[in-house]
Every structure is written in structure tokens, then in C-alpha cells.
Design a protein around this motif. Structure first.
Motif, mmCIF file in Angstrom:
data_model
loop_
_atom_site.group_PDB
_atom_site.id
_atom_site.type_symbol
_atom_site.label_atom_id
_atom_site.label_comp_id
_atom_site.label_asym_id
_atom_site.label_seq_id
_atom_site.Cartn_x
_atom_site.Cartn_y
_atom_site.Cartn_z
ATOM 1 N N ASN A 21 -5.493 -1.174 -67.907
ATOM 2 C CA ASN A 21 -4.068 -1.504 -68.004
ATOM 3 C C ASN A 21 -3.817 -2.297 -69.287
ATOM 4 N N SER A 22 -3.154 -1.627 -70.247
ATOM 5 C CA SER A 22 -3.009 -2.268 -71.549
ATOM 6 C C SER A 22 -1.644 -2.941 -71.718
ATOM 7 N N SER A 23 -1.014 -3.335 -70.604
ATOM 8 C CA SER A 23 0.267 -4.034 -70.717
ATOM 9 C C SER A 23 0.049 -5.476 -71.180
ATOM 10 N N LYS A 24 1.088 -6.029 -71.796
ATOM 11 C CA LYS A 24 1.013 -7.412 -72.269
ATOM 12 C C LYS A 24 0.788 -8.387 -71.123
ATOM 13 N N GLU A 25 1.411 -8.096 -69.980
ATOM 14 C CA GLU A 25 1.280 -8.974 -68.801
ATOM 15 C C GLU A 25 -0.175 -9.040 -68.354
ATOM 16 N N ASN A 26 -0.801 -7.860 -68.326
ATOM 17 C CA ASN A 26 -2.201 -7.813 -67.890
ATOM 18 C C ASN A 26 -3.081 -8.604 -68.851
ATOM 19 N N SER A 28 -2.170 -11.075 -70.851
ATOM 20 C CA SER A 28 -1.887 -12.522 -70.737
ATOM 21 C C SER A 28 -2.663 -13.117 -69.578
ATOM 22 N N GLN A 51 -10.863 2.534 -74.599
ATOM 23 C CA GLN A 51 -10.211 1.508 -73.759
ATOM 24 C C GLN A 51 -10.814 0.130 -74.010
ATOM 25 N N ASN A 54 -9.199 -0.969 -77.242
ATOM 26 C CA ASN A 54 -7.802 -1.369 -77.004
ATOM 27 C C ASN A 54 -7.715 -2.769 -76.430
ATOM 28 N N PHE A 58 -6.285 -6.780 -78.345
ATOM 29 C CA PHE A 58 -5.319 -7.767 -77.863
ATOM 30 C C PHE A 58 -5.678 -9.171 -78.340
#
Ligand SMILES: [Fe+2]
Length: 275
Positions: A21-26, A28, A51, A54, A58
Motif C-alpha cells: 500500500n503506497s498511500s501517504k497515510e500508510n 506516515s 514495491q 517504492n 518514501f
């Protein structure tokens, strides 16, 4: 999400986070956990090299290893291989990765590919606790001092190991860093010398530097500052290389741990200049 502490000093095993899961929330959430526990472990995360890259991006710009050749298609990843009959493995004895660089590694993401049935656990140690518990006399002695960290040359990273391949660089070099550094994100003080790469404290004569470093290294080895991770395949460890030390245990002895392969994929993220 479930968090299980690995020891009383540092480390946590995390369940309920998907590293794909490459979302910003994940991300953080992962960074928050990392700053709190210093090393976080995930099991059954069959992430691809893309992955893993990726996820690493971050944290900041990726770093190429000074001496070790990256993977053919993914030069940012180095594959750490211990052959079946090698008694040694890359990363043995306590150290902080590439502390000899001007900007030593910020974070490492290590993914297991092949794990022996026994042997080759990784140990981590909390260098904030090491500073807090350091003898006051030594704290005074090292206040505002810097130390020299040496890269040791290619032999230490490639030639000693049958399966590790060099990138052709043979140069040896050094950089100076504060003996006590401040964590750029948490503001905590960290004891930032290590027995693998730190050679001398500046502003002391050789004997005093040798004696002081010896005493500090011995203190840093205290087992109550550590945690130990037993790998399984497709596990991922993410550690804060600024505030910890680590070592891959080389307990590959005849009749016990010897005769097995151990394979890991490592990505490093570049840090800032320690101060
Ligand atoms: Fe290492």
C-alpha cells in the motif's frame, strides 16, 4: 493493527499493515512506528523489488552501496548472499551501516528471500539508551568531540565473502562525525560510534582515544539494549540506521547451522550529515 514488542529496549513486530500500500497515510503510519520502535518487522510480505523500491523512496533518495554491485535490473537493491558453506556472512559484528560516508544511511529496508532453518538471526541495539546509560565521566570526555569513521575498503565487503560481488571500487576513505549525534526527527541524543568503522576520537592522543573507544564499545554491547529477530521467508525489517546498531549473527557452525544458504535483498536510503 497489532504491535508486539520484540524486547524491552527496541523493536516491534507489526501485523495489519500491507507494505504494498503506497498511500501517504500508510507511509506516515510506518514512519511513526519506526521512530517509536527504531526497528519494525513484518511477516509474510511478498513484495516485489519494485514495491520494495517504492516503499524505500518514501523515506528519501536511495543510496548505492560504495563497494557492492547492485542487482542487474534493480541497481538500488543489493542481494546479500551467504553461500552454503560460508561460515561468515555480510554484516557480522556490531555496526551502523556506512557510518564512514558523509551522509550515512538513514533507513534500511531488508527483505528475506531465503532463510536457513537455523542460524543467521539479526540483532539490533538501541543507541539512545546506550547514550542515556553511559558513564557520566565518559559523557563529559566525549562532549562536543568528533570521531573518524573509515570505510575499510572493498576487501571487508566483497573479498571476504564467496558470494558477494564488487562494483569495482577499491578506494578507502574516511569521514568525521560527532561522537554524540542528535536525531534529526526526534531530537534525541545518540551514541554514534561503532566498533566496525570508528577508528579515532579527534582531540585525544591515540592511547586516550583507544581506551575511551574500548570502554564505549564494551558498553554498546550490553545485551539489555538489544532485540533479536528470527527471520522467516518474505519477512521485512525496516530500521532507523541513525539510532541503532545491528549485526547478522554468524552462528553457522559445523553440525548445526552450517550448510544452508541465506539470501536477503537490501535497500538503503540516504541520510543527512550527523550533527
Ligand atoms: Fe549492516
Amino acid at each position: 493493527m497489532k504491535i508486539s514488542l520484540t524486547s524491552g529496549a527496541l523493536g516491534a513486530e507489526v501485523e495489519g499493515i500491507d507494505l504494498k500500500n503506497s498511500s501517504k497515510e500508510n507511509f506516515s503510519k510506518i514512519n511513526e512506528l519506526l521512530l517509536e520502535h527504531k526497528v519494525i518487522f513484518f511477516r509474510d510480505q511478498n513484495i516485489s523489488p519494485e514495491q520494495q523500491i517504492n516503499l524505500a523512496k518514501f523515506f528519501g533518495p536511495l543510496e548505492r552501496h560504495v563497494y557492492v554491485k547492485g542487482r542487474e535490473k534493480f541497481p538500488e537493491i543489493i542481494r546479500i548472499i551467504k553461500g552454503r558453506n560460508e561460515k561468515h556472512q555480510w554484516g557480522e559484528t556490531w555496526h551502523t551501516d556506512v557510518s564512514y560516508n558523509k551522509n550515512p544511511t538513514k533507513v534500511i529496508i531488508l527483505k528475506s528471500i531465503k532463510i536457513p532453518p537455523v542460524g543467521g538471526d539479526t540483532m539490533f541495539s538501541n543507541m539512545e539508551i546506550a547514550f542515556d546509560t553511559l558513564d557520566e565521566k565518559i559523557k563529559k570526555k566525549i562532549k562536543d568531540k568528533k570521531a573518524i569513521h573509515s570505510s575499510l575498503g572493498a576487501a571487508a565487503f566483497v573479498e571476504k565473502y564467496e558470494e558477494m560481488e564488487g562494483n569495482g571500487n577499491l578506494d578507502e576513505y574516511s569521514n568525521e562525525h560527532p561522537v554524540v549525534r542528535t536525531h534529526p526527527e526526534t531530537g534525541k541524543k545518540i551514541l554514534y560510534v561503532n566498533s566496525m568503522y570508528t577508528k579515532k576520537i579527534l582531540g585525544m592522543d591515540k592511547n586516550e582515544s583507544d581506551d575511551t573507544l574500548k570502554e564505549i564499545f564494551l558498553h554498546q554491547e550490553r545485551l539489555d539494549f538489544t532485540c533479536r529477530f528470527k527471520w522467516t521467508e518474505n519477512a521485512v525489517a525496516i530500521w532507523d540506521n541513525r539510532s541503532t546498531q545491528h549485526q547478522g549473527l554468524t552462528d553457522f557452525f559445523p553440525g548445526r547451522g552450517l550448510g544452508f544458504e541465506r539470501i536477503m535483498d537490501r535497500i538503503a536510503i540516504e541520510g543527512d550529515k550527523p550533527n
